[in-house]
Design a protein around this motif. Structure first.
Motif: not given
Length: 191
Positions: A24-32, A55-57, A60-62, A135-137
């Motif tokens: 039940x812990x969920x996840x984070x995606x970090x882009x430092x 990680x590759x996305x 590329x995207x964030x 998401x929009x930007x």
């Protein structure tokens, strides 16, 4: 059908994406800034090797200095398939990459924690607006999924009926005025 009736007016509602997971812990995606993007459990375990596609996305995207709070999901035959996610754990990077190619994961984003300014003290409604703007930007699409969220109780009840066959059970309900509290579960689950 209970979707947060007690003091439920104006409550934020979203689908739960953790069916079949025991932690039940969920996840984070970090882009430092200046560093590689990382996929993490909320306990801090680095999962980037198990989810090289995410990680590759992120690279590329964030934009830099972003942390997304959410859930890794995989779909198979129109249903959530947590067994496909579990297969990636404890694999070699090559084995996880093969599985990522065969069945790419998605990241359902619930919340945004940008590092250039602290949003954690802001209410969920303001953080949600910032997430929608991100998401929009950046024109984010797959593998990025903006978690549906509503204060409309009738819409939430419809979601419960329509999404149950896909393995999404119940709703998560929260006071939209709450601030982000790392490590604390503030969403209540209703089935």
């Amino acid at each position: 059908m209970c979707v947060g009736r007690r003091r439920g007016r104006g409550r934020a509602r979203k689908p739960p994406w953790d069916r079949g997971r025991r932690d039940g812990e969920g996840h984070w995606v970090a882009r430092p800034a200046g560093g590689p993007a990382r996929v993490l459990s909320r306990r801090g375990t680095v999962l980037s090797d198990a989810f090289p596609d995410i990680a590759a996305a992120a690279e590329r995207d964030l934009p830099e200095d972003v942390l997304l709070d959410g859930e890794l999901v995989d779909w198979h035959d129109g249903k959530l398939a947590f067994d496909l996610l579990r297969k990636r754990m404890n694999r070699t990077r090559a084995g996880a990459s093969k599985l990522a190619w065969e069945s790419p994961a998605n990241f359902v984003a619930f919340d945004l924690i940008p590092r250039d300014r602290d949003l954690t003290a802001l209410p969920y409604t303001e953080r949600r607006s910032a997430l929608e703007a991100l998401f929009a930007e950046y024109g984010l699409g797959p593998p990025w999924v903006l978690c549906p969220s509503t204060t409309d109780r009738a819409l939430a009840e419809r979601w419960m009926r329509e999404w149950a066959p896909a393995g999404i059970e119940g709703l998560m309900v929260k006071d939209p005025r709450q601030r982000y509290l790392p490590g604390e579960r503030r969403w209540r689950k209703f089935r």
